[in-house]
Design an enzyme around this catalytic site. Sequence first.
Site, PDB file in Angstrom:
ATOM      1  N   HIS A 214       1.703   4.440  -2.735  1.00 50.34           N
ATOM      2  CA  HIS A 214       1.746   5.888  -2.494  1.00 50.34           C
ATOM      3  C   HIS A 214       3.112   6.432  -2.898  1.00 50.34           C
ATOM      4  O   HIS A 214       3.224   7.481  -3.527  1.00 50.34           O
ATOM      5  CB  HIS A 214       1.567   6.187  -0.997  1.00 50.34           C
ATOM      6  CG  HIS A 214       0.149   6.169  -0.520  1.00 50.34           C
ATOM      7  ND1 HIS A 214      -0.830   6.927  -1.098  1.00 50.34           N
ATOM      8  CD2 HIS A 214      -0.449   5.500   0.516  1.00 50.34           C
ATOM      9  CE1 HIS A 214      -1.986   6.730  -0.442  1.00 50.34           C
ATOM     10  NE2 HIS A 214      -1.778   5.854   0.529  1.00 50.34           N
TER      11      HIS A 214
ATOM     12  N   GLU B  83      -4.802   7.682  -2.968  1.00 43.37           N
ATOM     13  CA  GLU B  83      -5.301   6.424  -2.424  1.00 43.37           C
ATOM     14  C   GLU B  83      -5.529   5.403  -3.549  1.00 43.37           C
ATOM     15  O   GLU B  83      -5.315   4.203  -3.366  1.00 43.37           O
ATOM     16  CB  GLU B  83      -6.613   6.712  -1.673  1.00 43.37           C
ATOM     17  CG  GLU B  83      -6.928   5.814  -0.514  1.00 43.37           C
ATOM     18  CD  GLU B  83      -5.793   5.616   0.482  1.00 43.37           C
ATOM     19  OE1 GLU B  83      -4.957   6.523   0.658  1.00 43.37           O
ATOM     20  OE2 GLU B  83      -5.742   4.530   1.077  1.00 43.37           O
TER      21      GLU B  83
ATOM     22  N   HIS C 178       0.832  -1.207   0.000  1.00 45.33           N
ATOM     23  CA  HIS C 178       0.000   0.000   0.000  1.00 45.33           C
ATOM     24  C   HIS C 178       0.871   1.262   0.000  1.00 45.33           C
ATOM     25  O   HIS C 178       0.727   2.132  -0.873  1.00 45.33           O
ATOM     26  CB  HIS C 178      -0.912  -0.021   1.237  1.00 45.33           C
ATOM     27  CG  HIS C 178      -1.842   1.149   1.320  1.00 45.33           C
ATOM     28  ND1 HIS C 178      -3.141   1.085   0.868  1.00 45.33           N
ATOM     29  CD2 HIS C 178      -1.663   2.410   1.796  1.00 45.33           C
ATOM     30  CE1 HIS C 178      -3.721   2.269   1.064  1.00 45.33           C
ATOM     31  NE2 HIS C 178      -2.841   3.087   1.637  1.00 45.33           N
ATOM     32  N   GLU C 179       1.783   1.333   0.951  1.00 48.34           N
ATOM     33  CA  GLU C 179       2.615   2.541   1.061  1.00 48.34           C
ATOM     34  C   GLU C 179       3.564   2.662  -0.134  1.00 48.34           C
ATOM     35  O   GLU C 179       3.856   3.772  -0.577  1.00 48.34           O
ATOM     36  CB  GLU C 179       3.399   2.547   2.381  1.00 48.34           C
ATOM     37  CG  GLU C 179       2.538   2.511   3.651  1.00 48.34           C
ATOM     38  CD  GLU C 179       1.460   3.590   3.732  1.00 48.34           C
ATOM     39  OE1 GLU C 179       1.683   4.695   3.193  1.00 48.34           O
ATOM     40  OE2 GLU C 179       0.387   3.321   4.315  1.00 48.34           O
TER      41      GLU C 179
HETATM   42 ZN    ZN Z   1      -3.229   5.167   1.923  1.00 49.47          ZN
END
Ligand code: ZN
Length: 516
Positions: free
Chosen positions: A284, A310, A280-281
């Site tokens: 980003h 997101e 997830h990160e």
């Molecule tokens: Zn996030």
Amino acid sequence: MNSLNLGVFYLTKETKEIDLYKKLLAKFKDSVILGNALSTIYWDMETYMPEKGIEQRSEEIAMISGLIHEKNVDPEIGSLLQEIKAHKNYDKLADDLKRNLYLLQRDYDQNTKLPIEFVKTFAKQSALAVEIWKKALAESNYELFKPELAKNIELVKQRAKYLDPTKEPLDVLIDLQEPGFTTEILDKLFSELRDGLVPLIKKCVESKNQPDYSILERECPLDIQKQFSNEIAELVKYDLKRGRIDETVHPFTTGFYDDVRITTRYFLNDFTSSFFAVLHEAGHGLYELNMPVKYKYQPIGFYSSGGVHEAQSRFIENIVGRSIEFWKFYFPRFKELTGEIFADLEFDDFLRAINKVTPSFIRVEADPVTYSMHIIIRHEIEKDIFSGKLSVDDLPKAWNQKYKEYLGIDVKNDAEGVLQDIHWSGGGFGGFPSYAIGNIMDGQLLWKMEQDIPDWREQVKKGEIGKIVDWLATNVHQKGNMYDPFDLIKEVTGKELSTKYYLDYLNKEFAKFYDI
Ligand code: ZN
């Protein structure tokens, strides 16, 4: 001001040199540099700062924040903007220059419309409310938090009025997070999403063939988990020479361009927590690492919105990272690294377990299917609060009713209900929709990517994620903040943002994991 230079500049669209414009961008660059220093200080506080360093660090934060504020409200920004816009050749400006000016004006207006006394009152109240919220959460005592919440609501309404008295307060707050979005747009998207998700959740939950999540909860040593972190981050093209992975209580990403750091947290008995947090990160992180270099330190050299951010993280975490194909590639390596621990695990059982759908109370722990429901519930409640339909007295009851109605679960106490999240205590209203907007965007981005890279799943199966990341970089990351989020999706996919694609993806994907 030297109008000759201005004239020369406006006549040649390609020329990026202009005294006024350069001056304006130089001011913006100063703020960005200070902002980055501040981010690094916050990162340090969350990672390596010795316990007693907090006072020094707080002084640094206060001073730099003050400097940034001074720079952002500098009246010269206002007059430079006015002068440039009043020029007879303003209309002939290239689109990127115009967009920069538009964003600078937008920021300047937002920064100067709030009276300084109000900013101070707001900061003081939200800091106090956060402290009381922490206590209320620990005791599951909503009554303790209620008066602070009521004050916060009044203050954010006031804030919205200062920013734009002609609009509904919630619309102003939503627009701050997702420029161009309104309650009306969200209502349409979210009601479609809700109507699509409720039956899908029901089908998964009622399926006789339930995945067994407990097979994942075996003790997995942290050094193995850390090895996963480095490997999978590099696998999805997160550049460890321009980034790093550290540990924090709550995972996050910070920085931009050549210094983009991500964090994770490790649980001995649930390796998936860190595994998917890293993906997830890293998602980003890729967005920030791939920003257009030619626009570095300019407003258009930043991300478009929280929702678009997101979308990048959840694309890597869920669409890529939870797919059959990703695990076809990584499962043998996973088994190799974990040795005895997961030796008896079958591929199908494993895959179904990491995709288990479970209606739950807490958003941050939710699976990809139920996740958006948490956002929809909160959005509906925020709407009722702002319209005056719902008072803080009736909030827990309304909260619990919606969880029962949409997710079929009984909230046992306010700690796992209305008190669960820090956002409202810090005055963060109107910000939640971004999380679900990201999901909706992902469906549509995937739909387009499948046309451009029809064999993307075959590539993932071979561990080749490069083309996917390049596609995201070209179509989204490299566009920086040239477009507001709604327009960006239209520009990339040729279609208005719609929930259809995301619902199609979820229905198809989860049919593979459940007998539905
Ligand atoms: Zn996030």
